[in-house]
Scaffold this active site. Sequence first.
Site, PDB file in Angstrom:
ATOM      1  N   LYS A  79       0.838  -1.207   0.000  1.00 20.46           N
ATOM      2  CA  LYS A  79       0.000   0.000   0.000  1.00 20.46           C
ATOM      3  C   LYS A  79       0.874   1.259   0.000  1.00 20.46           C
ATOM      4  O   LYS A  79       1.973   1.256   0.563  1.00 20.46           O
ATOM      5  CB  LYS A  79      -0.899  -0.035   1.242  1.00 20.46           C
ATOM      6  N   SER A 154      -9.729   1.863   3.385  1.00 20.92           N
ATOM      7  CA  SER A 154      -8.838   2.617   2.516  1.00 20.92           C
ATOM      8  C   SER A 154      -7.874   1.769   1.686  1.00 20.92           C
ATOM      9  O   SER A 154      -7.329   2.261   0.706  1.00 20.92           O
ATOM     10  CB  SER A 154      -8.021   3.592   3.363  1.00 20.92           C
ATOM     11  N   SER A 178      -9.786  -0.678   7.456  1.00 25.79           N
ATOM     12  CA  SER A 178      -9.246  -0.435   6.119  1.00 25.79           C
ATOM     13  C   SER A 178      -8.615  -1.630   5.417  1.00 25.79           C
ATOM     14  O   SER A 178      -8.294  -1.554   4.242  1.00 25.79           O
ATOM     15  CB  SER A 178      -8.224   0.708   6.171  1.00 25.79           C
TER      16      SER A 178
END
Lengths: 495, 482, 95
Positions: A79, A154, A178
Amino acid sequence: MDPTDLTLHEAAEAMRGGGISSREYTAACLERVRRVDPVFGAFVEVYGEEALEAAVAADRRRAAGEPGGALAGVPVAVKDNICAAGRRAGCASKILDGFVAPYDATAVERLRAAGAIILGRTNMDEFAMGSSTETSSRGVTRNPWDPERVPGGSSGGSAAAVAAREVPAALGTDTGGSIRQPAALCGVAGLKPTYGRVSRFGLVAFASSLDQIGPIARSVRDLALLLEVIGGHDGRDSTSAEGSPRGLAGGLDRGIEGLRVGVPEEFFAAGVDGEVRASVEASVGRMRDLGAAVVGVRLPHTPYAVATYYIVATAEASSNLARYDGVQYGLRAADPRDLPDLYERTRAEGLGPEVKRRIMLGTYVLSAGYHDAYYLKALKVRTLMRRDFEEAFGRCDVIATPTAPTAAFALGEKTADPLTMYLSDICTISASLAGIPAISVPCGFTAAGLPVGLQLMARPFEEGTLLRAAHAYEQATDWHRRRPPDPAPARGGGV
Amino acid sequence: MSDPSAAAYEAVIGLEVHVHLKTRSKVFCGCPASFGAPPNTNVCPVCLGLPGSLPVLNEAALRSALLAGLMLGCRIAPFSKFDRKNYFYPDLPKNYQISQYDLPLCAGGGLEIEADGRRRRIGITRVHLEEDAGRLVHTEGGAGGSGVDFNRTGVPLLEIVSEPELRGPEEAVAYLKELRRTLRYIGVSDCDMEKGSLRCDANVSIRPRGAAALGVKVEVKNMNSFRAVGKALAHEIERQARALAEGERIARETRLWEAEAGVTRPMRGKEEAHDYRYFPDPDLVPVVPAAALVEELRASLPEPPLRRRDRFADRYGLPAYDAEVLTAERETADYFEACVAAGAEPKAASNLIMGEMLRLLKEAGIPIREAKVAPAGIAELTRLVAAGEVSGTAAKEVFAEMFAAGRGAEEIVRARGLAQLSDEGELERVVGEVLRANPQSAADYRAGKAKALGFIVGRVMKATKGRANPGLVNKILKKALG
Amino acid sequence: MTIGRDEVEHVARLARLRLTDEERERFTAQLAAILDYVRKLNEIDTAGVEPTAHVLPLRNVTRPDEVRPSLEREGVLRLAPRADDGFIMVPRVIE
């Protein structure tokens, strides 16, 4: 068989057994990225050539008989809020334009040490603030099951990349859901470890008392494997717990005979979609069939989780994000008149609306006159929520709930009203506030063909129990084997 | 305070002192905590606050802070934590400072000071640990800006806050000096104001003499020496007294001391409404000092300098001045006591240390622990002087040699023939020769010119290369001339 | 106890965020709605409840006082939008 259908551990085993080379497998992943990512937008950057070079080197080492790590030659995505030396770490924010991390996050360092190849960085909500990956400054990521829908957030880029077979596994980060919520919405497995289990060193902070790095993959075994690699004490993170997770993968097959599965009624209340509820209830039934005992438990402060979370997380974020001011790195507004102008314009230009909103909220709840009424109050409610879990875990070993109240929603559906968006985290936030481990595994599909996730939670540091339960359920079902349809080719170029 | 209006008012001063702790590495990262490196070379992701970096507390900084708190008579907090103090400033990389807010490591202490010959105990509100900020360098000219050097960022800083109990500039300076001495005694800081390892801000207010209510508090900053503290406070008190006498109101503000102009002036920068939004730093865990550690540190505390000064006067019969000089630094006081323990007569040892030793150390630019003269050497030398084997004059020469070469006193006396001449027969012979060679002086003395005796003694000394026992020479001369 | 435009402006100043008029209006309404929602915490009696700042019971985590390598200065300055003569430059700071 398409090699990109291999799960992480299958790929690692195939490489060890000579069934496939790292180069072949990595090339297949890159080819898949080239083909589908223009549609899904899961990646913000792909390290194509370097990944292939690393794959060739891994093959060479294997041919020379060098002992490789657990993930030797296997590509993994990371990420965009996790630092890798010499790579950009952008947090999908304009304000970090041009920032190149001078060091590896501990999790990345451990992935590399295990032989993994970092394939690229994945899209996310800006600074991990969001539940749909729509607040990214790098454009939206689309759900591989329906490109008109969000992948969740997210860590939407990581979940979509794994679901779309662009990479077998990815690291995500979870502050209030997330990892778990996008995993659920994309039909893959995601694990938020116990707070302190995985070092936060090198994870760009959103809310430091909640943030955890964790894996997203297409099987529970992969999650176990990845947690064994990235977990364990790190002297560079003061909040890192002692000890290391060991034997997780090895303990997966012990079954759940006698395991007590708690079902809290508060998580099945109004707001949870009927199809989601039915899928989760059915999966609890399935666990009972596998020998688990199902018991009712109460988590009475659940209705206050979102409110507590949005005070604690934004308060910490308002301080964590103060450093993005245009002085040392990243964006600086052009021709600042003076220092206040530099600060205010850089932040106005570099931060998106959701980030600004949360900084404003967090600043407000810490400010003179409001600190006790909001911030301190939330910390106290957080104590009560932890106690709820302590009591519930006196009666059960894992707690089963939906991961998200609904399946994937449409792009733009919730962007106008922040509060509605915040409520999509309603099922995941409690575990974050309590710091306990939680996992999401696929547990069904809606009539519209969208995946539904089952969330399991366990006592602190009992990832072993959690993974064993999730694995038993996964092995008894085939939801995780379903593959999203290939997308129609995108107009325009590739990544 | 020449202004008569000032006499009607009483000053109320509290000092906020920051000292750098003398650790090898910074308080939350492994960068060197040293002073004087080229700009931005002692920096890493942690002290630069780069995205993803995390602080980890330096064990030595914690120990030093606890030691300082104990030395200053504070209670050690059973539970302490670090908080974030949020404000924007370019020398603060994260735009928050890791500090301590409601649960400082140490609180409720005090420091005994001496000012104008009076002793007073000044309360110490709290002592806490925090990180220092960077340094701003202002360039001149239109195109100029400010440069930031982050080397100092993250150097461990101890904040020591006094109660508002200081009643004037003299007391404030005495407090600062005593604090400096005390912290140097435990070796936690150099407390060098010139290098910025001791910094001091003051809160100053005045009130009509005898009034109970406090006046409006003004913060005075930018005082870079003890002298500056004294002058700035005297000026600020006078300024406030004049303003009140003229019916003005004192503004609650921060003022900077301008050393050259000799005035304080309000800070020009826009005074932001301060709202630091303190909250517990989630990146650092609480500190719960172990009782065993606290007891270990407490047991290691040295005698405080002022108490030691009193003891030196009492126990060794030293004049107040000697006691003060000898106890100014712990090493000097330790050295003195080692000399006495080795058998030196206290006042003789004091004279040697305060006179020759400190002068030679200063010239050589070395601390006393590096001196080649062992305390036993001092004891030996004072014994030789007391026994009349070496004259006071020759003793200085012997000491210089001991200091330079590290040889023993007796060895030097023997080698250089500096032993005192106390043989009466021999001295009578020398005196006879000198008198024969200087008949006029002898006659002058007999005629009542007392000064002539000095001349004759001088001749005797010269003839014996300074070795003659002066008492004996006098006795023989008086007999010969009598 | 609702949030007004002036308070939003004050908070924006504390956070060093310059808001457009449109943003100020929008944030005022949105923050008011969010604060209204989070005030539901007042339904809970928290008298005598200790706050949770950390979920783990960790204490006294320290590192030995050892010097570790610092970063190369060139790399640090390269990250900066403006640097000169070893310093990171900002508009002149007035004291």
